[in-house]
Design a protein around this motif. Structure first.
Motif, mmCIF file in Angstrom:
data_model
loop_
_atom_site.group_PDB
_atom_site.id
_atom_site.type_symbol
_atom_site.label_atom_id
_atom_site.label_comp_id
_atom_site.label_asym_id
_atom_site.label_seq_id
_atom_site.Cartn_x
_atom_site.Cartn_y
_atom_site.Cartn_z
ATOM 1 N N LEU A 173 55.449 -79.361 -91.090
ATOM 2 C CA LEU A 173 56.294 -78.952 -92.213
ATOM 3 C C LEU A 173 55.704 -79.421 -93.546
ATOM 4 N N GLN A 174 54.785 -80.376 -93.485
ATOM 5 C CA GLN A 174 54.153 -80.881 -94.711
ATOM 6 C C GLN A 174 52.934 -80.054 -95.111
ATOM 7 N N VAL A 175 52.525 -79.144 -94.240
ATOM 8 C CA VAL A 175 51.372 -78.290 -94.544
ATOM 9 C C VAL A 175 51.867 -77.068 -95.303
ATOM 10 N N GLN A 176 51.547 -77.015 -96.575
ATOM 11 C CA GLN A 176 52.007 -75.925 -97.432
ATOM 12 C C GLN A 176 50.878 -75.449 -98.326
ATOM 13 N N GLY A 177 51.008 -74.205 -98.769
ATOM 14 C CA GLY A 177 50.063 -73.682 -99.743
ATOM 15 C C GLY A 177 50.625 -73.866 -101.131
ATOM 16 N N LYS A 178 49.885 -73.430 -102.126
ATOM 17 C CA LYS A 178 50.373 -73.510 -103.500
ATOM 18 C C LYS A 178 51.422 -72.428 -103.707
ATOM 19 N N GLY A 179 52.676 -72.846 -103.670
ATOM 20 C CA GLY A 179 53.763 -71.885 -103.814
ATOM 21 C C GLY A 179 54.027 -71.100 -102.547
ATOM 22 N N ARG A 180 53.410 -71.487 -101.425
ATOM 23 C CA ARG A 180 53.595 -70.780 -100.163
ATOM 24 C C ARG A 180 54.176 -71.725 -99.124
ATOM 25 N N LEU A 181 55.078 -71.183 -98.296
ATOM 26 C CA LEU A 181 55.663 -71.942 -97.196
ATOM 27 C C LEU A 181 55.110 -71.372 -95.898
ATOM 28 N N TYR A 182 54.435 -72.192 -95.114
ATOM 29 C CA TYR A 182 53.832 -71.724 -93.868
ATOM 30 C C TYR A 182 54.679 -72.046 -92.643
ATOM 31 N N PHE A 183 55.362 -73.192 -92.655
ATOM 32 C CA PHE A 183 56.154 -73.624 -91.510
ATOM 33 C C PHE A 183 57.586 -73.949 -91.945
ATOM 34 N N ALA A 184 58.519 -73.751 -91.034
ATOM 35 C CA ALA A 184 59.917 -74.059 -91.321
ATOM 36 C C ALA A 184 60.656 -74.269 -90.005
ATOM 37 N N ARG A 185 61.884 -74.757 -90.116
ATOM 38 C CA ARG A 185 62.712 -74.977 -88.933
ATOM 39 C C ARG A 185 63.448 -73.715 -88.496
ATOM 40 N N THR A 186 63.607 -72.794 -89.439
ATOM 41 C CA THR A 186 64.321 -71.556 -89.119
ATOM 42 C C THR A 186 63.559 -70.351 -89.653
ATOM 43 N N LYS A 187 63.851 -69.219 -89.063
ATOM 44 C CA LYS A 187 63.245 -67.963 -89.484
ATOM 45 C C LYS A 187 63.668 -67.619 -90.906
#
Length: 241
Positions: free
Chosen positions: A171-185
């Motif tokens: 959940l800590q792996v993110q792009g600049k202004g992008r969300l790659y992982f989450a707990r829900t769809k």
């Protein structure tokens, strides 16, 4: 006109301060010492290599007075250069102090900020896990997956099984202004309508899959690094997508 003997270095210094053709050494020194040049009666220039024997030497008091005036003039001329040099040395010292911090100090700073992998993904560093990350790769099973998305999901699922609770660090792996992982769809859809989120196996983690193959490799590389995988090994595993 009186004559004094000077060394070669002082002669070059005085000559280097010439401002006009024909300016005598006496005129140069008077100008440097702040004395009026116009008050001196012009004399015919006499070229000599050594002072005459009849020259009367300066007394100690006269020599000291002349030395003090010359010293003040020189210090005034070079004061600006000294200030600039000092500023440069201070900046260099500051940079060296940062670069020479012990590894422990650097780790504390890095752990509180985001860093960027060679492939461009932002990662918040964490402690290294004692697991063999290459175990997530089974070439025969990997070959059965459908396309890059299938291989991406397969490797992430295996990694989740291997690392257990530590997998939450994705959940800590993110792009600049992008969300790659989450707990829900829905979280991923709220961040991007075109995220095309997919669940990672039976785990309560979702990942955005609308990235090209190169980006998927970058993301997996970042995840592996986040979970303590060696950089070279992470790059090798990610190449399987």
């Amino acid at each position: 006109m009186k004559y004094i003997e000077i060394d070669e270095e002082l002669y070059r210094f005085i000559a280097g301060k010439t401002e006009r053709i024909g300016e005598s050494a006496s005129d140069i020194l008077r100008r440097l010492l702040g004395l009026s040049v116009s008050d001196v009666q012009a004399n015919e220039t006499v070229h000599i290599s050594q002072p005459g024997l009849e020259t009367k030497p300066l007394s100690d008091e006269e020599q000291n007075a002349l030395f003090i005036k010359a010293k003040e003039a020189v210090e005034k001329l070079v004061s600006t250069k000294h200030v600039q040099t000092s500023d440069m040395q201070t900046a260099t010292t500051t940079t060296d102090a940062i670069d020479n911090q012990p590894a422990e100090a650097k780790l504390v700073v890095t752990a509180e900020t985001e860093t960027q992998t060679d492939n461009g993904a932002d990662v918040v560093l964490s402690q290294t896990s004692n697991v063999e990350h290459s175990d997530i790769v089974n070439q025969s099973e990997l070959a059965q997956q459908k396309g890059a998305v299938g291989r991406f999901m397969y490797l992430l699922e295996n990694l989740a099984q291997l690392t257990g609770e530590d997998f939450s660090q994705v959940l800590q792996v993110q792009g600049k202004g992008r969300l790659y992982f989450a707990r829900t769809k829905q979280e991923l859809l709220d961040a991007s309508k075109s995220a095309n989120p997919k669940q990672i196996g039976e785990f309560n983690y979702w990942v955005s899959t609308n990235n090209n193959t190169a980006k998927k490799r970058t993301i997996l590389n970042a995840v592996l690094s986040q979970l303590g995988c060696d950089a070279e090994k992470a790059k090798s595993i990610s190449a399987n997508i």
